[in-house]
Scaffold this active site. Structure first.
Site, PDB file in Angstrom:
ATOM      1  N   TYR A   4     -35.931 -29.641   0.633  1.00  0.00           N
ATOM      2  CA  TYR A   4     -36.562 -28.515   1.322  1.00  0.00           C
ATOM      3  C   TYR A   4     -36.497 -27.227   0.513  1.00  0.00           C
ATOM      4  O   TYR A   4     -37.277 -26.306   0.738  1.00  0.00           O
ATOM      5  CB  TYR A   4     -35.924 -28.290   2.689  1.00  0.00           C
ATOM      6  CG  TYR A   4     -36.185 -29.392   3.692  1.00  0.00           C
ATOM      7  CD1 TYR A   4     -37.045 -30.443   3.410  1.00  0.00           C
ATOM      8  CD2 TYR A   4     -35.571 -29.376   4.934  1.00  0.00           C
ATOM      9  CE1 TYR A   4     -37.283 -31.445   4.320  1.00  0.00           C
ATOM     10  CE2 TYR A   4     -35.806 -30.384   5.863  1.00  0.00           C
ATOM     11  CZ  TYR A   4     -36.662 -31.418   5.552  1.00  0.00           C
ATOM     12  OH  TYR A   4     -36.890 -32.415   6.455  1.00  0.00           O
ATOM     13  N   LYS A  12     -29.671 -42.631  -0.553  1.00  0.00           N
ATOM     14  CA  LYS A  12     -30.518 -43.694  -1.110  1.00  0.00           C
ATOM     15  C   LYS A  12     -30.210 -43.867  -2.594  1.00  0.00           C
ATOM     16  O   LYS A  12     -31.048 -43.655  -3.471  1.00  0.00           O
ATOM     17  CB  LYS A  12     -32.006 -43.358  -0.897  1.00  0.00           C
ATOM     18  CG  LYS A  12     -32.497 -43.577   0.514  1.00  0.00           C
ATOM     19  CD  LYS A  12     -32.630 -45.056   0.866  1.00  0.00           C
ATOM     20  CE  LYS A  12     -33.794 -45.693   0.128  1.00  0.00           C
ATOM     21  NZ  LYS A  12     -33.917 -47.137   0.455  1.00  0.00           N
ATOM     22  N   ASP A  45     -31.919 -45.713   4.992  1.00  0.00           N
ATOM     23  CA  ASP A  45     -32.869 -46.488   5.781  1.00  0.00           C
ATOM     24  C   ASP A  45     -32.151 -47.535   6.612  1.00  0.00           C
ATOM     25  O   ASP A  45     -32.496 -47.760   7.789  1.00  0.00           O
ATOM     26  CB  ASP A  45     -33.942 -47.113   4.882  1.00  0.00           C
ATOM     27  CG  ASP A  45     -33.380 -47.878   3.700  1.00  0.00           C
ATOM     28  OD1 ASP A  45     -32.171 -47.764   3.413  1.00  0.00           O
ATOM     29  OD2 ASP A  45     -34.159 -48.596   3.040  1.00  0.00           O
ATOM     30  N   ASP A  82     -32.399 -34.589   8.724  1.00  0.00           N
ATOM     31  CA  ASP A  82     -33.478 -34.166   9.613  1.00  0.00           C
ATOM     32  C   ASP A  82     -34.023 -35.366  10.385  1.00  0.00           C
ATOM     33  O   ASP A  82     -34.177 -35.332  11.614  1.00  0.00           O
ATOM     34  CB  ASP A  82     -34.581 -33.516   8.782  1.00  0.00           C
ATOM     35  CG  ASP A  82     -35.570 -32.716   9.605  1.00  0.00           C
ATOM     36  OD1 ASP A  82     -35.489 -32.751  10.853  1.00  0.00           O
ATOM     37  OD2 ASP A  82     -36.425 -32.048   9.011  1.00  0.00           O
ATOM     38  N   ASP A 124     -33.066 -36.862  14.580  1.00  0.00           N
ATOM     39  CA  ASP A 124     -34.104 -37.052  15.592  1.00  0.00           C
ATOM     40  C   ASP A 124     -34.038 -38.459  16.183  1.00  0.00           C
ATOM     41  O   ASP A 124     -34.273 -38.663  17.381  1.00  0.00           O
ATOM     42  CB  ASP A 124     -35.490 -36.797  15.001  1.00  0.00           C
ATOM     43  CG  ASP A 124     -35.870 -35.320  15.013  1.00  0.00           C
ATOM     44  OD1 ASP A 124     -34.964 -34.494  15.225  1.00  0.00           O
ATOM     45  OD2 ASP A 124     -37.050 -34.998  14.807  1.00  0.00           O
TER      46      ASP A 124
END
Length: 370
Positions: free
Chosen positions: A142, A193, A226, A250, A254
């Site tokens: 970001y 990752k 993941d 982020d 959620d």
């Protein structure tokens, strides 16, 4: 007690409505909770753009830097879809995080017993859920440079976002996660990752070294992000504290929000490092959900995540643990009595408005403190 200064930034959409309910709670603590909060209010997001042509004014930014805690609503909406990228509503939120150096984002996901059936997952999977996601907030993709869109010619463009992490950024966020785990069930799961991203390789190495250097009493496991997302919906109760980077945090938070039944139930705290003189941290507290322009003005918004964010302010900025526990109990008691906003109601169940939910929580504060 000395007055504490709060800056309220309602923002856009339902941010305006849910902030009204937090004001009721703040007023209760001032009148009956033995506390003294002084509040100021400013503009952020689309409302700030309309007033000042930017996502937050320099005056309100200065207030945020000087106050004891920022209470933040939500920003954005289709009204501002076509404004320049650098002054879009979300730019105000990102600037607050960056300038205040709020590197540690705490996102608890707790399943209240009364809401075990509101989740899309089976009751036995989420009943009793209590996990904490610790998201690095001021680095990563970001904020990394270069960040641009390049015209390659022949009708082709290239979008570039850069994932960047330095050792110290990973050390400090993993340190926060280990410290918090010691107050909970003493387990940290680090997610990245490393199989396809060099930043993930470094993340894994630094978290492991931080653990080795000072937190060997805490259980540490590593998991690809993941796979972590899959495990969150398969068996979330295996986790205690999850630490991860800005982008994966982020997304994963959620996912965790929906385990609890609704985004309207998930609060968050964004914390800076303690200063070297007073030990105080700059801090901002906000619900994880967005501005929900589709329901803005209808009285359907769930204010619980916003109110629970204030509970986190009591806990982390003001060390008022008993006061925070009281507010958490008031929220649970209201839910136990069957009060529901639309987002957490079962089919055919009666619902209450945003204001009615806030009033009910304040009434429970009265009852519990009597």
């Amino acid at each position: 007690m000395a007055s504490q200064n709060l800056l309220l930034l309602p923002g856009d959409g339902i941010g305006q409505e849910i902030m009204l309910e937090v004001k009721k709670v703040i007023a209760w603590y001032n009148a009956k909770g033995g506390m003294s909060f002084e509040t100021d209010e400013g503009l952020v997001g689309g409302s700030a753009y309309d007033a000042h042509g930017k996502a937050i004014s320099e005056e309100d930014m200065a207030k945020a830097m000087a106050c004891d805690a920022v209470i933040f609503g939500a920003v954005g909406g289709p009204k501002w879809d076509d404004v320049p990228y650098d002054v879009r509503p979300e730019a105000g939120l990102l600037r607050l995080r960056k300038d205040m150096e709020l590197f540690a984002n705490l996102r608890p996901a707790i399943c209240y017993p009364a809401l075990a059936d509101a989740s899309s997952l089976k009751r036995d999977v989420i009943e009793g859920l209590d996990i904490l996601i610790v998201r690095e907030l001021t680095g990563g993709v970001y904020f990394g440079e270069p960040k641009e869109i390049i015209d390659l010619g022949n009708g082709q463009k290239r979008g570039i976002d850069t994932q960047v992490y330095d050792t110290y950024e990973i050390e400090r966020i993993s340190g926060v996660a280990f410290e918090l785990a010691r107050t909970r069930r003493n387990k940290v799961t680090s997610m990245e990752k490393r199989n396809v991203m060099k930043s993930g390789v470094l993340w894994n190495e630094v978290v492991s070294q931080t653990h080795q250097n000072g937190y060997q009493d805490v259980e540490l496991e590593h998991m690809l992000a993941d796979a972590g997302g899959m495990q969150l919906v398969r068996w979330p109760k295996q986790f205690d504290v999850i630490v991860t980077d800005n982008l994966f945090g982020d997304m994963l938070s959620d996912v965790a929000a929906m385990l609890t039944g609704s985004l309207g139930m998930l609060p968050s705290a964004s914390l800076g490092a303690p200063d070297g003189v007073t030990g105080k941290r700059k801090a901002m507290y906000e619900p994880v959900h967005g501005s929900a322009p589709d329901i803005a003005g209808t009285g359907a918004a769930n204010p619980i995540a916003m109110i629970a964010s204030f509970s986190m302010a009591l806990r982390y900025s003001f060390e008022e643990v008993a006061a925070a526990d009281l507010l958490d109990k008031a929220i649970a008691a209201v839910l136990d009595k069957g009060l529901r906003t639309k987002d957490i109601a079962s089919e055919g169940q009666a619902t209450v408005s945003t204001s009615e939910m806030g009033d009910a929580i304040v009434a429970e504060l009265d009852a519990l403190s009597a």
